[in-house]
Motif scaffolding. Structure first.
Motif, PDB file in Angstrom:
ATOM      1  N   ASN A  44       0.822  -1.200   0.000  1.00  0.00           N
ATOM      2  CA  ASN A  44       0.000   0.000   0.000  1.00  0.00           C
ATOM      3  C   ASN A  44       0.857   1.252   0.000  1.00  0.00           C
ATOM      4  O   ASN A  44       2.002   1.238   0.452  1.00  0.00           O
ATOM      5  N   GLU A  45       0.274   2.326  -0.474  1.00  0.00           N
ATOM      6  CA  GLU A  45       0.949   3.611  -0.441  1.00  0.00           C
ATOM      7  C   GLU A  45       1.308   3.961   0.995  1.00  0.00           C
ATOM      8  O   GLU A  45       0.486   3.856   1.894  1.00  0.00           O
ATOM      9  N   GLY A  46       2.572   4.328   1.214  1.00  0.00           N
ATOM     10  CA  GLY A  46       3.027   4.728   2.539  1.00  0.00           C
ATOM     11  C   GLY A  46       3.426   3.597   3.459  1.00  0.00           C
ATOM     12  O   GLY A  46       3.851   3.845   4.586  1.00  0.00           O
ATOM     13  N   ASP A  47       3.300   2.345   3.021  1.00  0.00           N
ATOM     14  CA  ASP A  47       3.706   1.228   3.870  1.00  0.00           C
ATOM     15  C   ASP A  47       5.177   1.354   4.234  1.00  0.00           C
ATOM     16  O   ASP A  47       5.995   1.827   3.441  1.00  0.00           O
ATOM     17  N   LYS A  48       5.499   0.888   5.444  1.00  0.00           N
ATOM     18  CA  LYS A  48       6.886   0.859   5.912  1.00  0.00           C
ATOM     19  C   LYS A  48       7.207  -0.581   6.285  1.00  0.00           C
ATOM     20  O   LYS A  48       6.324  -1.379   6.554  1.00  0.00           O
TER      21      LYS A  48
ATOM     22  N   GLY B  22      16.651  -2.774  -1.829  1.00  0.00           N
ATOM     23  CA  GLY B  22      17.612  -2.528  -0.764  1.00  0.00           C
ATOM     24  C   GLY B  22      16.920  -2.240   0.558  1.00  0.00           C
ATOM     25  O   GLY B  22      15.773  -1.807   0.590  1.00  0.00           O
ATOM     26  N   GLN B  23      17.640  -2.474   1.654  1.00  0.00           N
ATOM     27  CA  GLN B  23      17.094  -2.181   2.975  1.00  0.00           C
ATOM     28  C   GLN B  23      16.930  -0.677   3.153  1.00  0.00           C
ATOM     29  O   GLN B  23      17.787   0.101   2.758  1.00  0.00           O
ATOM     30  N   GLY B  24      15.808  -0.277   3.750  1.00  0.00           N
ATOM     31  CA  GLY B  24      15.554   1.128   4.021  1.00  0.00           C
ATOM     32  C   GLY B  24      15.312   1.958   2.772  1.00  0.00           C
ATOM     33  O   GLY B  24      15.345   3.177   2.822  1.00  0.00           O
ATOM     34  N   GLN B  25      15.052   1.320   1.659  1.00  0.00           N
ATOM     35  CA  GLN B  25      14.882   2.018   0.382  1.00  0.00           C
ATOM     36  C   GLN B  25      13.439   2.525   0.228  1.00  0.00           C
ATOM     37  O   GLN B  25      12.485   1.814   0.539  1.00  0.00           O
TER      38      GLN B  25
ATOM     39  N   ARG C 154       8.202   1.984   1.692  1.00  0.00           N
ATOM     40  CA  ARG C 154       9.577   1.857   2.187  1.00  0.00           C
ATOM     41  C   ARG C 154       9.831   0.409   2.624  1.00  0.00           C
ATOM     42  O   ARG C 154       8.985  -0.213   3.242  1.00  0.00           O
ATOM     43  N   THR C 155      11.014  -0.086   2.286  1.00  0.00           N
ATOM     44  CA  THR C 155      11.384  -1.452   2.673  1.00  0.00           C
ATOM     45  C   THR C 155      11.864  -1.472   4.128  1.00  0.00           C
ATOM     46  O   THR C 155      12.020  -0.429   4.760  1.00  0.00           O
ATOM     47  N   VAL C 156      12.106  -2.683   4.634  1.00  0.00           N
ATOM     48  CA  VAL C 156      12.557  -2.829   6.021  1.00  0.00           C
ATOM     49  C   VAL C 156      13.804  -1.986   6.251  1.00  0.00           C
ATOM     50  O   VAL C 156      14.665  -1.881   5.385  1.00  0.00           O
ATOM     51  N   PRO C 157      13.899  -1.358   7.418  1.00  0.00           N
ATOM     52  CA  PRO C 157      15.035  -0.468   7.682  1.00  0.00           C
ATOM     53  C   PRO C 157      16.328  -1.235   7.918  1.00  0.00           C
ATOM     54  O   PRO C 157      16.318  -2.410   8.269  1.00  0.00           O
TER      55      PRO C 157
END
Length: 143
Positions: A10-14, A82-85, A108-111
């Motif tokens: 979804n839009e804005g997912d982290k 990539g992580q945190g991307q 955003r992907t996992v930090p």
């Protein structure tokens, strides 16, 4: 007016998995979709153009289907994100009346680093005496 719906992630997912498949639907308002005009760009690289997936985004689960209600795309990147991307998804399509529609959203992907989720005392609190400090972190591991 064409609309973009059913976005996954979804839009804005982290904290999105590094190997996520990007899915969405383009809903037809009755004016028809010109699928040959469809371009999907993911973080600056074309993923779909000229009725086909590009090499970098033509994974085993990449697929496009269409019917009278619109089109559904599943884009399976060959390489992990990539992580945190921050992933920017841009979609451009023209209806059969020749009107272009542009959509975009991010997730955003996992930090890379653990994230502070709880602390005591609260951030910016004034501590006037000896106090036990409590910090809780979340560290997402993506296989």
């Amino acid at each position: 007016m064409l609309t973009l719906s059913g976005k996954s992630p979804n839009e804005g997912d982290k904290s999105v998995s590094l190997n996520s498949i990007i899915e969405f639907s383009i809903l037809d308002d009755g004016t028809g979709l010109n699928l040959s005009s469809l371009v999907v760009n993911i973080s600056g690289a074309d993923a779909f153009r000229n009725l086909g997936f590009t090499e970098e985004y033509d994974g085993a689960f990449s697929d496009i289907t269409s019917d009278s209600s619109g089109a559904h795309l599943a884009i399976d990147p060959i390489s992990d994100f990539g992580q945190g991307q921050v992933i920017l998804v841009k979609v451009q399509i023209k209806n059969l009346e020749g009107i272009f529609y542009n959509f975009e959203y991010t997730f955003r992907t996992v930090p890379k680093e653990p994230q502070l989720v709880l602390s005591s005392p609260e951030p910016n609190a004034l501590v006037k005496s000896d106090q036990v400090l409590f910090l809780q972190f979340s560290d997402t591991i993506d296989d």
